[in-house]
Write a protein that holds these residues in place. Structure first.
Motif: not given
Length: 487
Positions: A27, A31, A233, A236
Motif C-alpha cells: 500500500i 493510503a 500496516h 505493507s
C-alpha cells in the motif's frame, strides 16, 4: 515419512512456477495516512475544545507532539517486529501478567467508551426530534441502552455488513459535515457578524485558573489514541523506514485539521457558557442553519453524524473483546463462562456482561443532573484506563530495544528511548491530571467526582484484571496453548 514431509508436486500440465507465492501487495504511504486519519479523526471532541476558542489550537498541538507522535513511531517499530498486538509486545518486553493487563485495558476502556460515544449519539439524535431532549438524562440513558443492546444483537450474529458503513464514516460523519460547518461559519463571520469567542493573539493560550483549567487536555489524548492499531500496516509499505514517518506526519496534519477547524467554527457561533459537551456540534449546526434560513438541514446532519457513530460502534463492539478472548482461551485468564462462544462463533457472553455494566452506567445519566458532566466523567475514565496500556507499551518498547536489539524490525523509530520517555511522561501526567475536576464540572462536589473517576479507572483498569489473574485455574484454559508468533 509423514504427509508433511512429502514435497509438493506441481500440477500436471502446469509450470512449477504456478506454485510460487504471489507477489506481496503493498500500500502507498498516502493510503496508510488516510486509513489512519479515518480511524482517529472525529467531530465528537470538537465541543470540548471549542470552549477554549482560539486556544484550542495550542491545546490540540501539545498532545499531538508529546503523545500522538511518540505513540505512532514507537508502535510502528513494535508492530514491524512482533505480531500479536499489544499483548505480545508487553509480554515479550515485560511479562505475561503485564501483557494481560495491557490487553485488558485495551478492552476495558470500551466499557466506558460506548456510554460516552452513545451519549453523544443521544444528544445529536435529539436535534432530529426535539433539541430540548439533548440535556435530558432519561432520554440519554434510553438511547444508550437501546443502541448498545441492538449492537450486541447484531454483533452476536456475526454480521459483517457494518464494516462498509464504518469505513464510510470519515466521509459521511466527518468530512462532509465538517466542511459544511466550517464553510457556513466562515460566511457567517464574513458577513460582519462578531465571533462568540475572541480571535486575537491575546487568546492564543488558555487562561490559567489553576490545574482544573487544563483538565480538558486529557480528552485530547483519547482523541489521538488508537495509533498502535494502525501500526500493524507498517509491513505493507515498500520502504517502511522512509514512508511510515511520511504517512504519520500527513495523518497528523489531516487529523489536526479535522479536530481544530470545526472546534474553531463552533466557537465562532456558540458562546462557551452555552456550549454542551455532548450536543455542541449540533448546537453550532442549528445556530448557523437558523441564521441562513435552512434549519431543516439540522436533522439531516444529525442523522449523518449518528449513522457514522453507530457504524463505528458496531465495528469496534466485538474487536477488543475478541482479542481478550483469544488470549484468555490460551492462558486461562478468564473463567470459561466468559470464553463461551455462540453458534456464530461470537463471544456473546462477554458482550452481554459488558452490556449489563453499560446499562448501569447509562442509568447514571438519568441521575446526574448535568448530562455534560456525566459525559465528561465517562470520557475521563475511558482515557485513564487506556493510558495504563500506553504506559506499559512505552516501557516494553525500551526493554525490547535493549534485550532484543538484533530482532528483525521493518522500522526502527529514531531516538526510541527519548520518544518513549516523552510519551510515558505525557501519559502519566494526563492520567494524574484526570483526577482533578475540570472547571466546567458543575456539580460542585469534588469528592464525588474523584470517587467516580478513581473507582472507575483504578478499579476497572487494575483491580479487576488483578482478581482475574489471581483467581485463575488450570481448567480455565479452554483452548490448546499455542505460542503467539513473535515475528
Amino acid at each position: 515419512m509423514s504427509a508433511m514431509d512429502v514435497p509438493a508436486r506441481p500440477t500436471a500440465g502446469k509450470s512449477a512456477a504456478v506454485t510460487r507465492a504471489p507477489a506481496k501487495a503493498y500500500i502507498t504511504w498516502v493510503a496508510l495516512a488516510l486509513m489512519t486519519t479515518s480511524s482517529v479523526a472525529s467531530l465528537r471532541a470538537a465541543p470540548t475544545m471549542a470552549m477554549y476558542g482560539l486556544a484550542c489550537v495550542f491545546l490540540y498541538l501539545l498532545p499531538a507532539v508529546v503523545f500522538l507522535l511518540p505513540t505512532s513511531l514507537v508502535s510502528a517499530e513494535l508492530a514491524s517486529g512482533w505480531t500479536g498486538g499489544v499483548y505480545n509486545w508487553v509480554s515479550q518486553g515485560l511479562s505475561k501478567p503485564l501483557g494481560f493487563l495491557a490487553v485488558w485495558c485495551q478492552f476495558a476502556m470500551t466499557i466506558f467508551y460506548y456510554p460516552s460515544l452513545l451519549g453523544y449519539v443521544a444528544s445529536t439524535l435529539a436535534y432530529v426530534f426535539n433539541p430540548a431532549l439533548a440535556s435530558n438524562g432519561l432520554w440519554t440513558a434510553a438511547v444508550i441502552m437501546v443502541c448498545y443492546w441492538s449492537g450486541v444483537w447484531i454483533s452476536s450474529r456475526g454480521t459483517k455488513g457494518v464494516a462498509g458503513l464504518a469505513s464510510a464514516g470519515l466521509t459521511i460523519g466527518t468530512l462532509i459535515p465538517g466542511a459544511i460547518l466550517l464553510t457556513l461559519c466562515a460566511i457567517f463571520l464574513g458577513q460582519g457578524n462578531e465571533s462568540a469567542a475572541p480571535m486575537d493573539a491575546a487568546h492564543l493560550l488558555p487562561a490559567w485558573t489553576g490545574l482544573a483549567s487544563l483538565v480538558l487536555i486529557v480528552n485530547n489524548f483519547l482523541s489521538y489514541s488508537g495509533m498502535e492499531m494502525n501500526a500493524v500496516h507498517v509491513s505493507s509499505l515498500k520502504n517502511p523506514g522512509r514512508e511510515f514517518p511520511r504517512a504519520m506526519f500527513m495523518a497528523m496534519g489531516l487529523v489536526l485539521a479535522i479536530f481544530i477547524l470545526p472546534a474553531l467554527a463552533i466557537s465562532w457561533v456558540v458562546p462557551a457558557e452555552q456550549l454542551s459537551l455532548t450536543a455542541g456540534v449540533m448546537q453550532a449546526f442549528d445556530a448557523v442553519f437558523a441564521h441562513f434560513g435552512a434549519q431543516w438541514m439540522t436533522p439531516v446532519i444529525g442523522i449523518m453524524l449518528v449513522t457514522a457513530s453507530l457504524g463505528g460502534m458496531l465495528t469496534w463492539l466485538a474487536g477488543p473483546s475478541k482479542g481478550l478472548l483469544m488470549i484468555s482461551r490460551q492462558e486461562g485468564y478468564l473463567p470459561p463462562f466468559l470464553q463461551r462462544l455462540n453458534k456464530f462463533g461470537v463471544q456473546q457472553n462477554i458482550l452481554v456482561t459488558q452490556g449489563v455494566i453499560t446499562t448501569v452506567i447509562a442509568l447514571l445519566y438519568a441521575f446526574i443532573p448535568d448530562v455534560s458532566s456525566a459525559y465528561w466523567i465517562f470520557s475521563v475514565i475511558t482515557t485513564q484506563v487506556y493510558l495504563i496500556m500506553y504506559l506499559l507499551m512505552f516501557l516494553a518498547a525500551i526493554r525490547l530495544r535493549r534485550t532484543q536489539p538484533d530482532h528483525p524490525r521493518g522500522y526502527r523509530a529514531p531516538m526510541l528511548v527519548g520518544l518513549c520517555g516523552v510519551g510515558f511522561a505525557a501519559s502519566l501526567a494526563a492520567l494524574l491530571v484526570g483526577f482533578i475536576p475540570p472547571s466546567q464540572f458543575e456539580s460542585g462536589n469534588s469528592g464525588v467526582y474523584l470517587l467516580i473517576v478513581g473507582g472507575g479507572a483504578l478499579g476497572l483498569g487494575l483491580l479487576v484484571p488483578y482478581l482475574f489473574y489471581k483467581l485463575r485455574k488450570p481448567s480455565w484454559k479452554t483452548a490448546e496453548a499455542e505460542e503467539v508468533p513473535v515475528s
